[in-house]
Design an enzyme around this catalytic site. Structure first.
Site, short mmCIF file in Angstrom:
data_model
loop_
_atom_site.label_atom_id
_atom_site.label_comp_id
_atom_site.label_asym_id
_atom_site.label_seq_id
_atom_site.Cartn_x
_atom_site.Cartn_y
_atom_site.Cartn_z
N SER A 150 6.35 0.75 2.28
CA SER A 150 6.99 1.29 3.73
C SER A 150 8.48 1.66 3.27
CB SER A 150 6.78 0.29 4.81
OG SER A 150 5.47 0.03 5.01
N1 SAH Z 1 3.02 -3.71 3.29
C1 SAH Z 1 2.89 -2.79 2.04
C2 SAH Z 1 2.79 -1.37 2.58
C3 SAH Z 1 1.34 -1.40 2.82
S1 SAH Z 1 0.56 0.45 3.23
C4 SAH Z 1 4.10 -2.75 1.21
O1 SAH Z 1 5.13 -3.68 1.52
O2 SAH Z 1 4.11 -2.17 0.08
C5 SAH Z 1 -0.80 -0.22 3.86
C6 SAH Z 1 -1.82 -0.92 3.03
O3 SAH Z 1 -2.92 -1.37 4.00
C7 SAH Z 1 -2.72 -0.26 1.99
O4 SAH Z 1 -2.38 -0.93 0.77
C8 SAH Z 1 -4.18 -0.26 2.44
O5 SAH Z 1 -4.86 -0.22 1.20
C9 SAH Z 1 -4.07 -1.53 3.11
N2 SAH Z 1 -5.10 -1.58 4.05
C10 SAH Z 1 -5.64 -0.58 4.84
N3 SAH Z 1 -6.70 -1.20 5.64
C11 SAH Z 1 -6.81 -2.30 5.47
C12 SAH Z 1 -7.71 -3.68 5.77
N4 SAH Z 1 -8.45 -3.28 6.71
N5 SAH Z 1 -7.44 -4.83 5.13
C13 SAH Z 1 -6.54 -4.99 4.16
N6 SAH Z 1 -5.68 -3.99 3.77
C14 SAH Z 1 -5.80 -2.86 4.36
#
Ligand code: SAH
Length: 216
Positions: A61
């Site tokens: 993000s």
């Molecule tokens: N917080 C992260 C950014 C995340 S992007 C950072 O600091 O880099 C969103 C993430 O959520 C992705 O890696 C995606 O694979 C994950 N995601 C999506 N749906 C999910 C679920 N149901 N459970 C766990 N992770 C999930």
């Protein structure tokens, strides 16, 4: 490139300039090297005012969004925090500095493994990562003082609400896949819930039982 100078400038121009003033949060963002959470080829862009690709069609993000969402959890250092969507692990690292214990869930294995390595390299031993569908939370470790969902959801997954302590805070982007609103839900001590709409945002989708299906 001097990463420390870039990090200081990021905090001044993107975080403080936009009204975030919590000294603990600023300190945490100064401490955690964001460039180790992106691919080496992209390290020079790590302190820019944008989200960046981290592989597997996912993103780390924008720094301001990390700061804003963290600020909304109002952490003092004693909390047990749940994050859904570990991604690069950067947000989990910031939470690890500001809370007592962090539980973070990622559904894509290579991302979870890479995040583990980055967090270990910083010695952040209070972060637990689980490879699973985070839309059902982390029952064995519930309840949590604070929950952060870092992927866009159609609705608030009910299991997450149930795993929030009275007095706890949940931050989640809600909307369709093109655009969401960042929402903070507060579970009051008397059992009632508060809901605040914070700002517009755009996240990758939350995929799972109580999120979007992977094909949608
Ligand atoms: N917080 C992260 C950014 C995340 S992007 C950072 O600091 O880099 C969103 C993430 O959520 C992705 O890696 C995606 O694979 C994950 N995601 C999506 N749906 C999910 C679920 N149901 N459970 C766990 N992770 C999930």
């Amino acid at each position: 490139m001097n990463f420390e100078i870039a990090r200081k400038r990021m905090i001044e121009t993107q975080i403080v300039a936009r009204g975030i003033s919590s000294p603990r949060l600023i300190e945490a963002m100064l401490k955690i090297p964001r460039h180790i959470f992106v691919e080496e080829a992209m390290a020079a862009q790590a302190y820019g005012d944008t989200s960046l690709p981290i592989g597997e069609k996912q993103t780390i993000s924008q720094p301001y969004m990390v700061a804003l969402m963290t600020d909304l959890l109002v952490l003092t250092g004693t909390e047990k925090v749940l994050e859904i969507g570990t991604g690069s692990g950067y947000q989990a690292a910031i939470l690890a500095v500001l809370a007592d214990r962090v539980y973070t869930v990622e559904r894509i294995r290579p991302l979870a493994l890479r995040a583990r390595k980055a967090l270990d390299s910083l010695g952040l031993l209070n972060v637990n990562i689980r490879m699973a569908d985070g839309t059902i939370g982390w029952k064995e470790e519930a309840p949590f003082d604070a929950i952060m969902v870092t992927a866009g959801a159609p609705d608030v997954p009910n299991d997450l609400i149930e795993q929030l302590k009275p007095g706890g805070r949940l931050v989640i982007p809600l909307g369709n896949q093109a655009a969401q609103t960042l929402v903070r839900i507060t579970r009051n001590a008397d059992g009632s819930f508060g809901r605040e709409e914070i700002t517009g945002c755009r996240f990758v989708k939350l995929v799972g039982k109580f999120g979007w299906s992977s094909e949608e």
